[in-house]
Design a protein around this motif. Structure first.
Motif, PDB file in Angstrom:
ATOM      1  N   ASN A 231      -9.194  66.349  64.374  1.00  0.00           N
ATOM      2  CA  ASN A 231      -9.259  66.630  65.804  1.00  0.00           C
ATOM      3  C   ASN A 231      -9.360  65.345  66.610  1.00  0.00           C
ATOM      4  O   ASN A 231     -10.157  64.469  66.293  1.00  0.00           O
ATOM      5  N   PHE A 232      -8.519  65.241  67.644  1.00  0.00           N
ATOM      6  CA  PHE A 232      -8.711  64.201  68.651  1.00  0.00           C
ATOM      7  C   PHE A 232      -9.401  64.885  69.818  1.00  0.00           C
ATOM      8  O   PHE A 232      -8.787  65.708  70.509  1.00  0.00           O
TER       9      PHE A 232
ATOM     10  N   SER B  89     -11.770  57.880  72.528  1.00  0.00           N
ATOM     11  CA  SER B  89     -10.670  56.964  72.266  1.00  0.00           C
ATOM     12  C   SER B  89     -10.616  56.646  70.778  1.00  0.00           C
ATOM     13  O   SER B  89     -11.644  56.509  70.109  1.00  0.00           O
ATOM     14  N   TYR B  90      -9.405  56.564  70.285  1.00  0.00           N
ATOM     15  CA  TYR B  90      -9.177  56.375  68.844  1.00  0.00           C
ATOM     16  C   TYR B  90      -8.270  55.188  68.641  1.00  0.00           C
ATOM     17  O   TYR B  90      -7.322  54.965  69.408  1.00  0.00           O
TER      18      TYR B  90
ATOM     19  N   ALA C  41      -9.873  61.085  80.327  1.00  0.00           N
ATOM     20  CA  ALA C  41      -8.823  61.335  79.350  1.00  0.00           C
ATOM     21  C   ALA C  41      -9.112  60.630  78.036  1.00  0.00           C
ATOM     22  O   ALA C  41      -9.841  59.644  77.984  1.00  0.00           O
ATOM     23  N   GLY C  42      -8.523  61.163  76.966  1.00  0.00           N
ATOM     24  CA  GLY C  42      -8.633  60.532  75.661  1.00  0.00           C
ATOM     25  C   GLY C  42      -7.545  59.480  75.485  1.00  0.00           C
ATOM     26  O   GLY C  42      -6.591  59.399  76.262  1.00  0.00           O
ATOM     27  N   LEU C  43      -7.722  58.656  74.422  1.00  0.00           N
ATOM     28  CA  LEU C  43      -6.763  57.572  74.189  1.00  0.00           C
ATOM     29  C   LEU C  43      -6.510  57.459  72.698  1.00  0.00           C
ATOM     30  O   LEU C  43      -7.445  57.466  71.895  1.00  0.00           O
ATOM     31  N   ILE C  44      -5.267  57.381  72.310  1.00  0.00           N
ATOM     32  CA  ILE C  44      -4.940  57.049  70.924  1.00  0.00           C
ATOM     33  C   ILE C  44      -4.127  55.770  70.961  1.00  0.00           C
ATOM     34  O   ILE C  44      -3.050  55.719  71.558  1.00  0.00           O
ATOM     35  N   LEU C  45      -4.689  54.757  70.372  1.00  0.00           N
ATOM     36  CA  LEU C  45      -4.064  53.444  70.408  1.00  0.00           C
ATOM     37  C   LEU C  45      -3.638  53.104  68.999  1.00  0.00           C
ATOM     38  O   LEU C  45      -4.411  53.299  68.051  1.00  0.00           O
ATOM     39  N   SER C  46      -2.429  52.615  68.839  1.00  0.00           N
ATOM     40  CA  SER C  46      -2.061  52.176  67.496  1.00  0.00           C
ATOM     41  C   SER C  46      -1.983  50.661  67.485  1.00  0.00           C
ATOM     42  O   SER C  46      -1.638  50.038  68.495  1.00  0.00           O
ATOM     43  N   SER C  47      -2.371  50.104  66.363  1.00  0.00           N
ATOM     44  CA  SER C  47      -2.350  48.651  66.308  1.00  0.00           C
ATOM     45  C   SER C  47      -2.189  48.205  64.853  1.00  0.00           C
ATOM     46  O   SER C  47      -2.543  48.922  63.914  1.00  0.00           O
TER      47      SER C  47
ATOM     48  N   SER D  80     -15.294  50.041  71.340  1.00  0.00           N
ATOM     49  CA  SER D  80     -15.772  51.416  71.517  1.00  0.00           C
ATOM     50  C   SER D  80     -14.754  52.483  71.160  1.00  0.00           C
ATOM     51  O   SER D  80     -14.581  53.457  71.872  1.00  0.00           O
ATOM     52  N   SER D  81     -14.038  52.255  70.084  1.00  0.00           N
ATOM     53  CA  SER D  81     -13.093  53.292  69.657  1.00  0.00           C
ATOM     54  C   SER D  81     -13.447  53.746  68.254  1.00  0.00           C
ATOM     55  O   SER D  81     -13.961  52.966  67.447  1.00  0.00           O
ATOM     56  N   LYS D  82     -13.101  55.009  67.997  1.00  0.00           N
ATOM     57  CA  LYS D  82     -13.235  55.479  66.632  1.00  0.00           C
ATOM     58  C   LYS D  82     -11.989  55.010  65.883  1.00  0.00           C
ATOM     59  O   LYS D  82     -10.873  55.185  66.338  1.00  0.00           O
TER      60      LYS D  82
END
Lengths: 397, 214
Positions: free
Chosen positions: B30-31, B36-37, B193-199, B208-210
């Protein structure tokens, strides 16, 4: 949304669109002018024929050698009459009735030279006759036979026969007071003499006419000829310029006085020319439509990457198709306006020219022109809009 | 907005040697709304695939993705269009900018269908990311780092419940990356809002991201 329009319009092919534009314009002007002039000339034709006065057309069968030798009849069978009656151009119709016994006419006066001649009578209902006279009725009590002869007969006598033979010319009024007698001969040598009187001269019907109720009575009383089909039919047409009349008459091997149907014949030629024009205009418009269609589709496929990108950004395909539809509508409105303008100017020019020939044609466009232009453009636009929507939607899958 | 993955795996990854993944083929991931992820992985592990699947661009996957309990494979074109205008924003790795438009026109293009930001707000964001001088230039002539910042600002020009950012700082130096990240975080916070960041790797600026390892 300037950005969207400039992105999608930048992939247009100006040459293609210009070609499609000019092609549609040429086709449209040709088509609209054709319809305009056809409408005009039709109006002029029916004016000459006088719309209020329907044409009376006498139709007979063409005489061929078979009929001369007695192999085939020249009469209209009941089926042929029914078929003719059912034609849309035949508003009213009546067959001619002929005498079924021998008739003679002779004079008994010392004031005019004696003469005697074999004769025939025909009758049609009164409503078909162009002579309205109080004397035109058969009264068995009185026993006078009113007769209508063709105006041409009198002319033939007065200007042809009388002059060359040194006989006196007779004015119409005198003919009417000439006394002569008609002998109706029965089959068994019985006969009856009745006074006859010429009550009018017909320009319409080339026959010797008597009232229908007289001939019916006389045929019942004296008639003994074998019953034959009527050889002539009179029909009334409200629109004698209808090309269907002459076509029907020719197709069935009938004949009539061509003069009366010149409107119809002219109409056929005109229709042929106009159809040809419309056909060419149609082909041009079809081609132009195809170029429009292909140009727009080419534009869309050239922009396919951009469209996909816009879709990724959240643009709905309807939003994406808007610039194409807008472009299409601008071009369509422009092409229609210019075509109407050119056709309008052309019409004015033609009207001015026609005036010199004493022909009154409309100097402004008929309503049907606007209707046609609108219908055509709507059709082209609509089909293109649908095509645009389909192809942008496909790219947004 | 909650995004839930069930046994998700992109088809091209099926034949690959896979190590332990916290995302692919997990029974349920679940997001949560407003969190933020950071999705971290080396190249070729499917970072872009994950975000593209959630955003509805790729359909070659096994398993299921739910957005607020509706299976995204059942969404139609119209629904995606609405989602992408009002609930999901994406910063593409490939940027998806129009080279022939200026930076400002690119941003306005998105804003024209959402009407989310005023001209002034756009200018302000550009100022914060230090690209206000380039706004009137054609995007095609900007450096990739500058283009990334244009794409970030564009992604801010809409309401969203989740922001998907695909390696969006890759061509920025540490300072600019930080500025951009702050802008994104603030916007996410403002919109709840949520955030999904790829890196590729955990950068220092991202806090502060999971973390999720692909």
């Amino acid at each position: 949304m300037k950005g969207l329009y400039s992105i999608l319009w930048s992939d247009n092919s100006r040459a293609h669109l210009l070609g499609a534009f000019l092609g549609t314009l040429a086709g449209l002007v040709l088509l609209l002018s054709g319809i305009q002039f056809y409408t005009d000339i039709k109006l002029v034709l029916s004016d000459n024929q006088d719309l209020l006065d329907p044409e009376y057309i006498v139709v007979n069968k063409k005489i061929n050698i078979g009929q001369t030798l007695g192999f085939s009849g020249s009469g209209f069978s009941p089926e042929e009459i029914t078929a003719l009656r059912q034609q849309p151009f035949a508003d009213k119709l009546a067959p001619f009735i002929s005498n079924a016994f021998p008739i003679q006419a002779f004079t008994e006066s010392d004031k005019v030279p004696n003469f005697s001649t074999e004769l025939f009578f025909e009758a049609i209902p009164d409503e078909y006759i162009d002579i309205k006279s109080d004397e035109w009725q058969w009264d068995p009590e009185e026993g006078i036979i009113p007769i209508i002869i063709p105006q041409d007969f009198l002319n033939l006598y007065n200007f042809g026969f009388a002059q060359s033979q040194g006989l006196p010319q007779i004015p119409k009024g005198v003919v009417s007071v000439l006394n002569f007698r008609i002998r109706l001969n029965g089959s068994s040598g019985n006969y009856q003499d009745l006074p006859g009187r010429i009550v009018g001269f017909s320009n319409r019907i080339h026959s010797i006419l008597v009232p229908q109720d007289f001939l019916t009575w006389a045929n019942d009383t004296y008639g003994y000829f074998e019953k034959v089909d009527p050889s002539r039919v009179i029909l009334v047409s409200k629109d004698p310029t209808d090309p269907a009349i002459i076509k029907y008459i020719e197709d069935n091997g009938y004949d009539t006085i061509r003069e009366k149907l010149k409107g119809s014949r002219l109409n056929i030629i005109l229709k042929f020319i106009i159809s040809f024009l419309v056909l060419i205009a149609g082909i041009i418009i079809l081609l132009a439509f195809l170029v429009f269609f292909l140009s727009l589709q080419l534009m869309i496929s050239r922009s396919s990457q951009k469209i996909k990108r816009l879709h990724k950004l959240g643009f709905h395909y309807r939003e994406i198709s808007r610039p194409y539809i807008f472009l299409l509508l601008i071009l369509m409105i422009a092409v229609t306006s210019i075509a109407l303008l050119i056709t309008g100017l052309f019409t004015r020019q033609m009207a001015a020219m026609a005036e010199q020939w004493n022909m009154a044609i409309s100097s402004s466009l008929h309503g049907i022109i606007f209707g046609t232009a609108l219908a055509l453009i709507t059709l082209i636009s609509l089909s293109n809009v649908i095509a645009i929507l389909i192809s942008t939607k496909k790219l947004c899958k | 907005m909650t995004i839930r993955l069930e046994y998700l795996i992109p088809l091209p990854l099926l034949d690959q040697q896979r190590g332990e993944s916290e995302v692919w083929e997990t029974s349920r991931l679940n997001f949560e709304p407003g969190l933020s992820y950071l999705v971290e992985a080396a190249s070729g592990r499917g970072k872009t695939s994950l975000l593209s699947i959630i955003y509805g661009l790729r359909k070659d996957y096994r398993g299921k993705v739910f957005i607020d309990e509706s299976d995204i494979s059942t969404l139609g074109e119209k629904e995606w269009s609405v989602l992408r205008k009002t609930r999901l924003s994406f910063i593409f790795q490939g940027l998806e900018l129009f080279d022939e438009l200026t930076a400002m026109e690119n941003i306005r293009l998105k804003n024209s269908i959402t009407r989310h930001k005023s001209e002034k707000e756009i200018q302000e964001m550009a100022g914060r990311l230090d690209i206000d001088d380039f706004l009137q230039r054609k995007t095609g002539i900007l450096s990739f780092g500058q283009q990334q910042r244009v794409a970030i600002i564009r992604a801010m020009c809409q309401p969203f419940d989740y922001l998907l950012a695909d390696e969006c700082f890759s061509h920025m130096d540490h300072k600019n990356g930080k500025l951009a990240y702050d802008l994104i975080s603030e916007e996410c916070k403002a919109q709840d809002a949520g955030l999904i960041l790829s890196s590729l790797n955990s950068s220092e600026e991202i806090t502060s991201s999971k973390k999720l390892i692909l």
